[in-house]
Design an enzyme around this catalytic site. Structure first.
Site, short mmCIF file in Angstrom:
data_model
loop_
_atom_site.label_atom_id
_atom_site.label_comp_id
_atom_site.label_asym_id
_atom_site.label_seq_id
_atom_site.Cartn_x
_atom_site.Cartn_y
_atom_site.Cartn_z
N ASP A 216 0.84 -1.19 0.00
CA ASP A 216 0.00 0.00 0.00
C ASP A 216 0.88 1.24 0.00
O ASP A 216 1.78 1.37 0.82
CB ASP A 216 -0.91 0.01 1.23
CG ASP A 216 -1.81 1.24 1.25
OD1 ASP A 216 -2.87 1.19 0.58
OD2 ASP A 216 -1.46 2.24 1.90
N TYR B 22 2.84 10.32 -0.49
CA TYR B 22 3.97 9.87 0.32
C TYR B 22 5.28 10.22 -0.39
O TYR B 22 5.63 9.64 -1.42
CB TYR B 22 3.92 8.36 0.55
CG TYR B 22 2.72 7.86 1.32
CD1 TYR B 22 1.95 8.70 2.11
CD2 TYR B 22 2.35 6.52 1.25
CE1 TYR B 22 0.85 8.23 2.81
CE2 TYR B 22 1.25 6.03 1.96
CZ TYR B 22 0.51 6.90 2.72
OH TYR B 22 -0.60 6.43 3.41
N GLY C 153 3.91 -0.85 8.25
CA GLY C 153 5.08 -0.19 7.68
C GLY C 153 6.37 -0.68 8.30
O GLY C 153 6.40 -1.14 9.44
N ALA C 154 7.44 -0.57 7.54
CA ALA C 154 8.77 -0.92 8.02
C ALA C 154 9.79 -0.16 7.20
O ALA C 154 9.56 0.12 6.01
CB ALA C 154 9.01 -2.42 7.93
N ARG C 155 10.90 0.16 7.82
CA ARG C 155 11.92 0.96 7.13
C ARG C 155 13.19 0.18 6.85
O ARG C 155 14.13 0.72 6.26
CB ARG C 155 12.23 2.20 7.98
CG ARG C 155 10.99 3.00 8.28
CD ARG C 155 11.24 4.22 9.13
NE ARG C 155 11.99 5.24 8.42
CZ ARG C 155 12.13 6.49 8.87
NH1 ARG C 155 11.57 6.85 10.01
NH2 ARG C 155 12.82 7.37 8.18
N GLN D 44 13.34 -4.56 10.61
CA GLN D 44 12.04 -4.20 11.16
C GLN D 44 10.95 -5.13 10.63
O GLN D 44 10.04 -5.50 11.36
CB GLN D 44 11.70 -2.75 10.82
CG GLN D 44 12.44 -1.72 11.64
CD GLN D 44 11.95 -0.31 11.37
OE1 GLN D 44 11.12 -0.08 10.51
NE2 GLN D 44 12.48 0.65 12.13
#
Length: 321
Positions: free
Chosen positions: A56, A61, A288-290, A294
């Protein structure tokens, strides 16, 4: 991971999807701070490797950058191609100021721009990011009619909305079926339980919730010190949930989630995600993850099920025993 049918669509999605908000990087009002593109791509690939089958994102963004990074990640992925969901309705000017616009010509331009950035012939799920504010029912209706036209033209496969209330959903349903709603939902933001989730369940509207870990508050990795030192270009530094008196309560919830998770070899974040997925009305959660690291600490939440006793312990934190 097992899959679930999303609303009235033919999309069978995993309980967790990869959220690409932070992937957009810095430089605009709702940024999460600086972000390395290669780490973003590695994080997306790790999520796909763990079985996630949808991503998504949104045009806003990173002011287009997140969609570009998602396209690079998908093009560089050798496995089954994931579904790609994106959102429109927030436009920016040369000063990087963002406005809500749902007029037909604007939404069409946005869709075409997203198609180019994502490098796809059709968007799997195209969503209106926000209703107009202050609410303009005529413009909201115009936007939804345009979404239905884009679907008939084959530019998007399915259409949904994000952050809409029941009255707005009823209006949209009178124009064209709503495939899905994307609302915020977590232990620290549970307003959708009152009217919105029941309405979606009764009307066959799929629900993919965002911020199930409270934008990082419920991962077990947030501390008072870290919250106090969030950089100015991270929108969370201005969010009351990351400030007292709410911060201490939120971190206490995270501690209890950590204790529950330890009994199963799970993280607090996975417990937080599993809690949002306990309701039949919720089809999936955007996580979400960066970084790939993570991803490893949260994506397992899609297959984790809480016991009735554990749910009761969590509900007690909300005063809902």
């Amino acid at each position: 991971m097992q899959t679930r049918k999303l609303g009235n669509s033919d999309l069978e999605i995993t309980p967790i999807g990869f959220g690409s908000w932070a992937v957009g990087g810095a430089g605009y009002a709702f940024a999460w701070g600086e972000q390395d593109d290669q780490e973003s791509i590695e994080a997306i690939h790790k999520a796909l490797d763990m079985g996630v089958n949808w991503i998504d994102t949104a045009a806003v963004y990173g002011l287009g950058h997140s969609e570009e990074v998602v396209a690079r990640a998908v093009q560089g992925w050798s496995g089954s191609k994931p579904y790609v969901f994106t959102k429109g309705g927030l436009v920016w000017d040369e000063n990087r100021e963002i406005n809500k616009v749902l007029r037909a010509d604007s939404l069409r331009r946005e869709c075409e721009a997203s198609l180019r950035r994502l490098k796809v012939d059709a968007i799997d799920l195209y969503q209106i990011h926000w209703p107009t504010e202050p609410n303009d029912p005529d413009e909201d209706a115009e936007g939804w009619r345009t979404m239905a036209e884009l679907q008939r033209e084959g530019k998007v496969r399915w259409i949904g909305v994000s952050n809409w209330n029941v009255r707005q959903l009823e209006m949209a349903q009178g124009i064209a079926p709503v495939t899905s709603l994307q609302p915020p939902y977590s232990l620290i933001n549970d307003e959708v339980e009152g009217e919105i989730l029941p309405f979606c369940g009764q009307n066959g509207i799929g629900v993919i919730v965002y911020s199930p870990m409270g934008s990082g508050l419920l991962t077990g990795g947030m501390t008072k010190e870290r919250a106090a030192n969030l950089p100015e270009n991270d929108w969370r530094s201005r969010n009351p949930q990351f400030q007292e008196p709410k911060l201490s309560r939120n971190l206490a919830i995270a501690d209890e989630l950590r204790r529950i998770g330890e009994a199963h070899g799970r993280t607090a974040g996975e417990v937080a995600i599993a809690w949002t997925l306990r309701l039949p009305a919720v089809t999936g959660a955007i996580v979400g993850a960066r970084s790939a690291k993570q991803v490893e600490g949260v994506m397992g939440g899609g297959d984790f099920r809480l016991s009735d006793e554990e749910i009761a312990r969590i509900e007690a934190l909300r005063g809902r025993e």
